[in-house]
Design an enzyme around this catalytic site. Sequence first.
Site, PDB file in Angstrom:
ATOM      1  N   ARG A   1     -10.762   5.807   6.334  1.00  0.00           N
ATOM      2  CA  ARG A   1     -12.091   6.035   6.736  1.00  0.00           C
ATOM      3  C   ARG A   1     -12.491   7.701   6.032  1.00  0.00           C
ATOM      4  NH1 ARG A   1     -13.209   7.018  12.897  1.00  0.00           N
ATOM      5  NH2 ARG A   1     -10.662   7.103  13.056  1.00  0.00           N
TER       6      ARG A   1
ATOM      7  N   VAL B   1      -0.181   6.535   4.428  1.00  0.00           N
ATOM      8  CA  VAL B   1       0.522   5.714   5.601  1.00  0.00           C
ATOM      9  C   VAL B   1       1.880   5.041   4.794  1.00  0.00           C
ATOM     10  CG1 VAL B   1       0.517   4.097   7.502  1.00  0.00           C
ATOM     11  CG2 VAL B   1      -1.400   5.464   6.743  1.00  0.00           C
ATOM     12  N   GLY B   2       1.330   4.177   3.861  1.00  0.00           N
ATOM     13  CA  GLY B   2       2.539   3.155   3.220  1.00  0.00           C
ATOM     14  C   GLY B   2       3.594   4.205   2.704  1.00  0.00           C
TER      15      GLY B   2
ATOM     16  N   HIS C   1      -8.279  -0.439  19.044  1.00  0.00           N
ATOM     17  CA  HIS C   1      -7.949   1.029  18.376  1.00  0.00           C
ATOM     18  C   HIS C   1      -9.366   1.509  18.007  1.00  0.00           C
ATOM     19  CE1 HIS C   1      -5.898   3.793  15.927  1.00  0.00           C
ATOM     20  NE2 HIS C   1      -6.400   3.239  14.827  1.00  0.00           N
TER      21      HIS C   1
ATOM     22  N   GLY D   1      -0.114   4.414  -0.443  1.00  0.00           N
ATOM     23  CA  GLY D   1      -1.006   5.646  -0.050  1.00  0.00           C
ATOM     24  C   GLY D   1      -0.063   6.318   0.935  1.00  0.00           C
TER      25      GLY D   1
ATOM     26  N   ASP E   1       2.110  -1.564  -4.631  1.00  0.00           N
ATOM     27  CA  ASP E   1       0.629  -1.019  -4.587  1.00  0.00           C
ATOM     28  C   ASP E   1       0.200  -1.444  -5.977  1.00  0.00           C
ATOM     29  OD1 ASP E   1      -0.899   1.636  -3.187  1.00  0.00           O
ATOM     30  OD2 ASP E   1      -1.666   1.020  -5.143  1.00  0.00           O
TER      31      ASP E   1
ATOM     32  N   GLY F   1       0.879  -1.179  -0.003  1.00  0.00           N
ATOM     33  CA  GLY F   1      -0.038  -0.020   0.260  1.00  0.00           C
ATOM     34  C   GLY F   1       0.896   1.235  -0.169  1.00  0.00           C
TER      35      GLY F   1
ATOM     36  N   SER G   1      -3.917  -1.691   8.197  1.00  0.00           N
ATOM     37  CA  SER G   1      -5.134  -1.446   7.541  1.00  0.00           C
ATOM     38  C   SER G   1      -6.225  -1.688   8.748  1.00  0.00           C
ATOM     39  CB  SER G   1      -5.503  -2.490   6.529  1.00  0.00           C
ATOM     40  OG  SER G   1      -4.029  -2.506   5.857  1.00  0.00           O
ATOM     41  N   ASN G   2      -7.292  -0.936   8.483  1.00  0.00           N
ATOM     42  CA  ASN G   2      -8.552  -0.911   9.523  1.00  0.00           C
ATOM     43  C   ASN G   2      -9.625  -1.793   8.930  1.00  0.00           C
ATOM     44  OD1 ASN G   2      -7.936   0.540  11.868  1.00  0.00           O
ATOM     45  ND2 ASN G   2      -7.896   2.435  10.660  1.00  0.00           N
TER      46      ASN G   2
HETATM   47  N1  LIG Z   1      -3.920   1.184  12.517  1.00  0.00           N
HETATM   48  C1  LIG Z   1      -3.993   2.574  12.577  1.00  0.00           C
HETATM   49  O1  LIG Z   1      -3.789   2.955  13.568  1.00  0.00           O
HETATM   50  C2  LIG Z   1      -4.221   3.202  11.364  1.00  0.00           C
HETATM   51  C3  LIG Z   1      -3.929   4.764  10.989  1.00  0.00           C
HETATM   52  C4  LIG Z   1      -4.117   5.455  10.038  1.00  0.00           C
HETATM   53  C5  LIG Z   1      -4.570   4.553   9.009  1.00  0.00           C
HETATM   54  N2  LIG Z   1      -4.978   3.430   8.966  1.00  0.00           N
HETATM   55  C6  LIG Z   1      -5.340   2.641   8.180  1.00  0.00           C
HETATM   56  O2  LIG Z   1      -4.529   2.276   6.968  1.00  0.00           O
HETATM   57  C7  LIG Z   1      -4.953   2.065   5.846  1.00  0.00           C
HETATM   58  C8  LIG Z   1      -4.166   2.877   4.646  1.00  0.00           C
HETATM   59  O3  LIG Z   1      -4.474   4.361   4.973  1.00  0.00           O
HETATM   60  P1  LIG Z   1      -4.119   5.392   3.915  1.00  0.00           P
HETATM   61  O4  LIG Z   1      -4.324   6.662   4.350  1.00  0.00           O
HETATM   62  O5  LIG Z   1      -2.577   5.083   3.346  1.00  0.00           O
HETATM   63  O6  LIG Z   1      -4.922   5.112   2.728  1.00  0.00           O
HETATM   64  P2  LIG Z   1      -4.604   5.436   1.130  1.00  0.00           P
HETATM   65  O7  LIG Z   1      -6.065   5.275   0.343  1.00  0.00           O
HETATM   66  O8  LIG Z   1      -3.954   6.576   1.091  1.00  0.00           O
HETATM   67  O9  LIG Z   1      -3.766   4.275   0.538  1.00  0.00           O
HETATM   68  C9  LIG Z   1      -4.021   2.812   0.583  1.00  0.00           C
HETATM   69  C10 LIG Z   1      -3.238   2.398  -0.469  1.00  0.00           C
HETATM   70  O10 LIG Z   1      -3.618   0.915  -0.662  1.00  0.00           O
HETATM   71  C11 LIG Z   1      -3.443   0.587  -2.119  1.00  0.00           C
HETATM   72  N3  LIG Z   1      -3.991  -0.967  -2.332  1.00  0.00           N
HETATM   73  C12 LIG Z   1      -5.309  -1.091  -2.276  1.00  0.00           C
HETATM   74  N4  LIG Z   1      -5.574  -2.423  -2.558  1.00  0.00           N
HETATM   75  C13 LIG Z   1      -4.228  -2.978  -2.492  1.00  0.00           C
HETATM   76  C14 LIG Z   1      -3.817  -4.166  -2.877  1.00  0.00           C
HETATM   77  N5  LIG Z   1      -4.593  -5.293  -3.258  1.00  0.00           N
HETATM   78  N6  LIG Z   1      -2.384  -4.250  -2.805  1.00  0.00           N
HETATM   79  C15 LIG Z   1      -1.670  -3.270  -2.710  1.00  0.00           C
HETATM   80  N7  LIG Z   1      -1.973  -2.073  -2.395  1.00  0.00           N
HETATM   81  C16 LIG Z   1      -3.493  -1.852  -2.504  1.00  0.00           C
HETATM   82  C17 LIG Z   1      -4.302   1.702  -2.651  1.00  0.00           C
HETATM   83  O11 LIG Z   1      -4.078   1.844  -3.984  1.00  0.00           O
HETATM   84  C18 LIG Z   1      -3.615   3.076  -1.847  1.00  0.00           C
HETATM   85  O12 LIG Z   1      -2.697   3.431  -2.705  1.00  0.00           O
HETATM   86  C19 LIG Z   1      -6.548   2.407   5.787  1.00  0.00           C
HETATM   87  O13 LIG Z   1      -7.264   1.058   6.129  1.00  0.00           O
HETATM   88  C20 LIG Z   1      -6.600   3.190   7.226  1.00  0.00           C
HETATM   89  O14 LIG Z   1      -7.832   3.150   7.808  1.00  0.00           O
HETATM   90  C21 LIG Z   1      -4.645   2.511  10.133  1.00  0.00           C
END
Ligand SMILES: NC(=O)c1ccc[n+]([C@@H]2O[C@H](COP(=O)([O-])OP(=O)(O)OC[C@H]3O[C@@H](n4cnc5c(N)ncnc54)[C@H](O)[C@@H]3O)[C@@H](O)[C@H]2O)c1
Length: 441
Positions: free
Chosen positions: A200, A130-131, A293, A128, A151, A126, A237-238
Amino acid sequence: MSVLTAADVEAAGGPLQLRAGQRLTPLARDRAKELGVEIIEAGMEAKVSADNISARQPTTTRTSRPATVTPPLTATAQAVTNSASMTTRPFAPLVSGAMYRRNSLGPMGKAGKATTIRRGRAGVVGAGHVGAMAALRLAECDLFDHVALVDVVPGLAAGLALDMWHGAGLYGFATTLSGSEDLAELAGCDYIIITAGKPRQPGMTRTDLTVGNAAIMKSVCEGIRRHAPEATLVVVSNPLEEMTHLAAEYTGFPQQRVLGMAGVLDSARFCSLVGLTGKARPQEVRALALGSHGPEMVIPLSQAFVGTSPIEKVLDAASLAAIIERTRESGGEVVKLLKKGSAYFSPAESAVSMVRIMASGSDEVIAACVRPSGAYGLADARVGLPVRLDRRGLREVVQLQLRPDELKALKEASARLAQRIGELAQLPSRPEPAGAAMASG
Ligand SMILES: NC(=O)c1ccc[n+]([C@@H]2O[C@H](COP(=O)([O-])OP(=O)(O)OC[C@H]3O[C@@H](n4cnc5c(N)ncnc54)[C@H](O)[C@@H]3O)[C@@H](O)[C@H]2O)c1
């Protein structure tokens, strides 16, 4: 007077003896702490260890000195997953990420000689918000040979990895980066942070993400199982507890190698909010956010300190209750402000901290989402607990002496999580039993 830098610390290969007139830069002292390099001050008989300054742990095996931690917990820390009884040992602040500051000498050092401490590969799925941030922070740590970013969006991971690498000289790291749409890029990774999935949007709960993100988790985990069967996973991921459970089911990896990241972030949020009172700086506050969480988050005040003082002696009960409530809502507060997407700076750093702790062999106690396996008498779901990690993942759940009301809240959180995890059996992408060979790996 001559000044020694981080590069001199890295090149020392053992204790570093300062001669008369030699000084270490603050960055070099940070680096010594990270590496566990002992600094022997000029003219001093006693060895001055970097750990005398803080509780950070060595990142290499250069020193055999046992871990030291600063004391204030009243808890009896006892291994639950490991029958060896432990001495009373409190948790300590996280390993510093401030390894190289901007414009400082990088790992090539002033002699232009690469150091040899980097090893292994880390991956991020991922690319995005966070990644991408997590990949950059992993590279900046300069602990790994390589960081792989994956990604599904064509070109996204490769483009970001190239962009990060272009800045390597500026940031001061030599960890190489690559990006791909193909999960095969993760081959050989020791640690993989999973951030793939939807975040979210305003008005959504984390649970609203379950169905969509479960399907993503399934395809990601199948790839990881095939290409990186020895990796330790940090799930971001959430909804966090559900996705951590599914990651373990879909990969069939041993429980010790599947960790969820939430507690590090929620603990950090609590510490930062305490910092807003003006009574302490965030880094002086120590606390553990356990449970879930989300609404079932439990922050035991019996285990929270400002320096060595119990936090309840520093802040009144009403202020603490308000801070805990705001900590629970912190993710939502950011979502509401951003209007699109969720928090990512502190989540990325939290996940990377967990990897850094494992890779460095740190002894500190952190909160992580794990399977309790009998700890605290909890339901066998996924729940945030105090843990110690080792290079392969979970070393032990740490038994703290919680107050009865804190333990009750933790049990209630665990029961709610067990219920939600039980409901995953209704998913279209429900886990099939993983191969027996993988389960024993
Ligand atoms: N645990 C925590 O404390 C916490 C904190 C923040 C965000 N999160 C979660 O982390 C996740 C990512 O958040 P974000 O802000 O980076 O979202 P984002 O939309 O910016 O990034 C997510 C990325 O995942 C990619 N993706 C989707 N399906 C995929 C797959 N099969 N293989 C590879 N990549 C894939 C998307 O193309 C996208 O670039 C969300 O579920 C969010 O809720 C968790």
